[in-house]
Design a protein around this motif. Structure first.
Motif, PDB file in Angstrom:
ATOM      1  N   THR A 267       0.767  -1.137  -0.091  1.00  0.00           N
ATOM      2  CA  THR A 267       0.012   0.156  -0.081  1.00  0.00           C
ATOM      3  C   THR A 267       0.976   1.342   0.034  1.00  0.00           C
ATOM      4  O   THR A 267       0.494   2.172  -0.446  1.00  0.00           O
ATOM      5  CB  THR A 267      -0.938   0.053   1.309  1.00  0.00           C
ATOM      6  OG1 THR A 267      -0.160   0.057   2.596  1.00  0.00           O
ATOM      7  CG2 THR A 267      -1.872  -0.932   1.105  1.00  0.00           C
ATOM      8  N   GLU A 268       2.060   1.040   0.521  1.00  0.00           N
ATOM      9  CA  GLU A 268       2.799   2.470   0.695  1.00  0.00           C
ATOM     10  C   GLU A 268       2.985   2.982  -0.633  1.00  0.00           C
ATOM     11  O   GLU A 268       3.252   4.407  -0.702  1.00  0.00           O
ATOM     12  CB  GLU A 268       4.209   1.984   1.373  1.00  0.00           C
ATOM     13  CG  GLU A 268       5.216   3.297   1.296  1.00  0.00           C
ATOM     14  CD  GLU A 268       4.602   4.508   2.036  1.00  0.00           C
ATOM     15  OE1 GLU A 268       4.700   5.610   1.805  1.00  0.00           O
ATOM     16  OE2 GLU A 268       3.604   4.275   2.865  1.00  0.00           O
ATOM     17  N   PRO A 269       3.567   2.378  -1.608  1.00  0.00           N
ATOM     18  CA  PRO A 269       3.575   3.167  -3.221  1.00  0.00           C
ATOM     19  C   PRO A 269       2.503   3.954  -3.429  1.00  0.00           C
ATOM     20  O   PRO A 269       2.681   5.114  -3.935  1.00  0.00           O
ATOM     21  CB  PRO A 269       3.779   2.146  -4.123  1.00  0.00           C
ATOM     22  CG  PRO A 269       4.210   0.893  -3.253  1.00  0.00           C
ATOM     23  CD  PRO A 269       3.636   1.060  -2.007  1.00  0.00           C
ATOM     24  N   TYR A 270       1.260   3.654  -3.103  1.00  0.00           N
ATOM     25  CA  TYR A 270      -0.010   4.277  -3.380  1.00  0.00           C
ATOM     26  C   TYR A 270       0.100   5.470  -2.563  1.00  0.00           C
ATOM     27  O   TYR A 270      -0.568   6.658  -3.005  1.00  0.00           O
ATOM     28  CB  TYR A 270      -1.028   3.574  -3.260  1.00  0.00           C
ATOM     29  CG  TYR A 270      -1.416   2.206  -4.207  1.00  0.00           C
ATOM     30  CD1 TYR A 270      -2.087   2.364  -5.338  1.00  0.00           C
ATOM     31  CD2 TYR A 270      -0.679   0.995  -4.048  1.00  0.00           C
ATOM     32  CE1 TYR A 270      -2.335   1.300  -6.298  1.00  0.00           C
ATOM     33  CE2 TYR A 270      -0.633   0.124  -5.288  1.00  0.00           C
ATOM     34  CZ  TYR A 270      -1.592   0.376  -6.205  1.00  0.00           C
ATOM     35  OH  TYR A 270      -1.854  -0.606  -7.082  1.00  0.00           O
ATOM     36  N   ARG A 271       0.306   5.416  -1.247  1.00  0.00           N
ATOM     37  CA  ARG A 271       0.383   6.436  -0.594  1.00  0.00           C
ATOM     38  C   ARG A 271       1.369   7.539  -0.964  1.00  0.00           C
ATOM     39  O   ARG A 271       1.215   8.626  -0.627  1.00  0.00           O
ATOM     40  CB  ARG A 271       0.735   6.064   0.956  1.00  0.00           C
ATOM     41  CG  ARG A 271      -0.489   5.156   1.454  1.00  0.00           C
ATOM     42  CD  ARG A 271      -0.585   4.570   2.969  1.00  0.00           C
ATOM     43  NE  ARG A 271      -1.566   3.751   3.154  1.00  0.00           N
ATOM     44  CZ  ARG A 271      -3.058   3.937   3.292  1.00  0.00           C
ATOM     45  NH1 ARG A 271      -3.283   5.143   3.369  1.00  0.00           N
ATOM     46  NH2 ARG A 271      -3.661   2.797   3.587  1.00  0.00           N
ATOM     47  N   ALA A 272       2.730   7.041  -1.132  1.00  0.00           N
ATOM     48  CA  ALA A 272       3.599   7.837  -1.656  1.00  0.00           C
ATOM     49  C   ALA A 272       3.203   8.868  -2.786  1.00  0.00           C
ATOM     50  O   ALA A 272       3.676   9.794  -2.829  1.00  0.00           O
ATOM     51  CB  ALA A 272       4.867   7.085  -1.710  1.00  0.00           C
ATOM     52  N   LEU A 273       2.745   8.121  -3.772  1.00  0.00           N
ATOM     53  CA  LEU A 273       2.310   8.815  -5.079  1.00  0.00           C
ATOM     54  C   LEU A 273       0.996   9.587  -4.727  1.00  0.00           C
ATOM     55  O   LEU A 273       1.311  10.890  -5.213  1.00  0.00           O
ATOM     56  CB  LEU A 273       1.884   7.730  -6.151  1.00  0.00           C
ATOM     57  CG  LEU A 273       1.451   8.423  -7.518  1.00  0.00           C
ATOM     58  CD1 LEU A 273       2.527   9.310  -7.993  1.00  0.00           C
ATOM     59  CD2 LEU A 273       1.273   7.371  -8.361  1.00  0.00           C
ATOM     60  N   ALA A 274       0.176   9.463  -3.818  1.00  0.00           N
ATOM     61  CA  ALA A 274      -0.948  10.303  -3.637  1.00  0.00           C
ATOM     62  C   ALA A 274      -0.349  11.639  -2.973  1.00  0.00           C
ATOM     63  O   ALA A 274      -0.789  12.677  -2.981  1.00  0.00           O
ATOM     64  CB  ALA A 274      -1.837   9.495  -2.605  1.00  0.00           C
ATOM     65  N   ARG A 275       0.481  11.373  -2.111  1.00  0.00           N
ATOM     66  CA  ARG A 275       1.333  12.790  -1.359  1.00  0.00           C
ATOM     67  C   ARG A 275       1.876  13.492  -2.370  1.00  0.00           C
ATOM     68  O   ARG A 275       1.641  14.845  -2.223  1.00  0.00           O
ATOM     69  CB  ARG A 275       2.242  12.135  -0.487  1.00  0.00           C
ATOM     70  CG  ARG A 275       1.452  11.362   1.092  1.00  0.00           C
ATOM     71  CD  ARG A 275       2.786  11.340   2.296  1.00  0.00           C
ATOM     72  NE  ARG A 275       3.677  10.355   1.652  1.00  0.00           N
ATOM     73  CZ  ARG A 275       3.861   8.869   2.155  1.00  0.00           C
ATOM     74  NH1 ARG A 275       2.557   8.579   2.438  1.00  0.00           N
ATOM     75  NH2 ARG A 275       4.837   8.327   1.828  1.00  0.00           N
ATOM     76  N   VAL A 276       2.476  12.989  -3.381  1.00  0.00           N
ATOM     77  CA  VAL A 276       3.084  13.841  -4.399  1.00  0.00           C
ATOM     78  C   VAL A 276       2.130  14.519  -5.115  1.00  0.00           C
ATOM     79  O   VAL A 276       2.454  15.584  -5.493  1.00  0.00           O
ATOM     80  CB  VAL A 276       4.028  12.950  -5.147  1.00  0.00           C
ATOM     81  CG1 VAL A 276       4.654  13.844  -6.492  1.00  0.00           C
ATOM     82  CG2 VAL A 276       5.416  12.479  -4.335  1.00  0.00           C
ATOM     83  N   LEU A 277       1.054  13.612  -5.473  1.00  0.00           N
ATOM     84  CA  LEU A 277      -0.075  14.167  -6.460  1.00  0.00           C
ATOM     85  C   LEU A 277      -0.894  15.302  -5.408  1.00  0.00           C
ATOM     86  O   LEU A 277      -1.656  15.912  -6.308  1.00  0.00           O
ATOM     87  CB  LEU A 277      -0.858  13.159  -7.071  1.00  0.00           C
ATOM     88  CG  LEU A 277      -0.135  12.277  -7.868  1.00  0.00           C
ATOM     89  CD1 LEU A 277      -1.128  11.112  -8.335  1.00  0.00           C
ATOM     90  CD2 LEU A 277       0.399  12.949  -9.095  1.00  0.00           C
ATOM     91  N   GLU A 278      -0.736  15.000  -4.328  1.00  0.00           N
ATOM     92  CA  GLU A 278      -1.907  15.954  -3.412  1.00  0.00           C
ATOM     93  C   GLU A 278      -2.339  17.550  -3.892  1.00  0.00           C
ATOM     94  O   GLU A 278      -3.284  17.689  -4.168  1.00  0.00           O
ATOM     95  CB  GLU A 278      -1.419  15.990  -1.983  1.00  0.00           C
ATOM     96  CG  GLU A 278      -2.797  16.537  -1.066  1.00  0.00           C
ATOM     97  CD  GLU A 278      -2.302  16.447   0.597  1.00  0.00           C
ATOM     98  OE1 GLU A 278      -3.358  16.812   1.316  1.00  0.00           O
ATOM     99  OE2 GLU A 278      -1.306  16.119   0.663  1.00  0.00           O
ATOM    100  N   PRO A 279      -1.143  18.332  -4.291  1.00  0.00           N
ATOM    101  CA  PRO A 279      -1.452  19.594  -4.524  1.00  0.00           C
ATOM    102  C   PRO A 279      -2.170  19.634  -5.842  1.00  0.00           C
ATOM    103  O   PRO A 279      -2.928  20.915  -6.223  1.00  0.00           O
ATOM    104  CB  PRO A 279      -0.129  20.256  -4.734  1.00  0.00           C
ATOM    105  CG  PRO A 279       0.654  19.402  -3.951  1.00  0.00           C
ATOM    106  CD  PRO A 279       0.339  18.163  -3.972  1.00  0.00           C
TER     107      PRO A 279
END
Length: 313
Positions: A267-279
């Motif tokens: 699950t961490e890769p999804y969370r990591a990418l979501a954090r980068v995409l958040e803005p």
């Protein structure tokens, strides 16, 4: 992995399937229909080569009625995609069945962005989506799914796109599907929930979320700092592949994410990418999922801790 893939069917009170599991390939393009029509047609041909010859059996006519997708129907589809003149938009919907949700479908919403209806609207885009049964992934493996996605993406000047396990619902969710979806979402946070046309009216050049295969094009990729910036900010578990036309494909694992019970390293890769995409994450302008609060939490589920995301879905 094969045994862990989702398999479900939700029926209405007449026994018809209104929601099921499957795979979705979805691409958003901030381009006018005339610029992308030939590429959409070629992507459709790539999809047709990958599926049984009779899998797409019905199409929607301009009057909204369904007709069998025989020779005359395919000529209509070809003309609708390749010959629709300015300023009329191109709308195509192809399905395996006209009365219930099956595995195979194609939806296209093409807009002339300089037409009076859309001119000056920086949020509207053209978009296309294709679906496959989950069994396609089980039978052919993730490598062939990725190859098909790359073949279709090569034809499309996308700003954002993705491949994911999904709750399949061409044309939007019906009421019985909405009733079942909240529980299903809590069990399967790795599955996408989509409604192509309303999203295409307002997504602009933003990202919809983090997916198994996430495609980034311009101007979104540039706003994120480009490939090198992403490589520095994302873990080595996420593979990055450059594509023609200043585009990028990010793969978040060999197999797609399914549920919340999977190990943290999946699950961490999804969370990591979501954090980068958040803005740059998109929020639906007119909520269509269940309600506005649920929808926002669902779209941002990978930005919350695992325990918290189980509480709110």
């Amino acid at each position: 992995m094969i045994g862990r893939l989702a398999s479900f069917r939700i029926h209405d009170d007449r026994g018809r399937v209104v929601l099921r599991d499957g795979l979705i390939f979805c691409f958003f393009m901030r381009r006018s229909h005339g610029e992308i029509a030939a590429g959409v047609w070629r992507a459709l041909q790539a999809y047709r080569r990958a599926i049984p010859s009779d899998a797409l059996a019905w199409y929607v006519k301009p009057d909204g009625e369904w007709d069998p997708l025989e020779e005359e129907g395919w000529e209509f589809v070809r003309e609708e995609i390749l010959e629709t003149p300015w300023p009329t938009g191109s709308e195509v919907r192809l399905q395996e069945s006209p009365v219930e949700v099956c595995a195979y479908s194609m939806e296209y919403s093409g807009k002339w962005l300089d037409a009076p209806a859309w001119k000056g609207d920086g949020e509207a885009v053209s978009a296309v989506a294709f679906t496959l049964p989950t069994e396609y992934l089980q039978t052919h493996g993730p490598g062939q799914v990725r190859a098909l996605a790359l073949e279709m993406a090569a034809e499309l000047p996308l700003s954002f796109g993705y491949v994911s396990l999904s709750f399949i619902s061409p044309g939007g969710l019906r009421n019985p599907a909405r009733k079942a979806l909240q529980e299903l979402c809590s069990r399967y946070p790795g599955l996408d929930v989509y409604n192509l046309r309303p999203t295409a009216r307002s997504i602009g050049t933003r990202a919809r979320g983090a997916y198994w295969h996430t495609f980034l094009g311009q101007p979104l990729l540039g706003q994120l700092g480009g490939m090198e910036s992403l490589r520095e900010r994302l873990s080595s578990s996420i593979s990055l592949e450059t594509l023609d036309g200043e585009r990028l494909c990010l793969c978040l694992g060999e197999w797609p994410l399914l549920g919340d019970e999977q190990p943290d390293d999946e699950t961490e890769p999804y969370r990591a990418l979501a954090r980068v995409l958040e803005p740059h994450l998109y929020e639906e302008r007119h909520p269509w999922l269940i309600d506005e609060v649920f929808e926002r939490r669902w779209l941002r589920r990978f930005l919350r801790s695992g325990e918290k995301s189980r509480e709110v879905l």
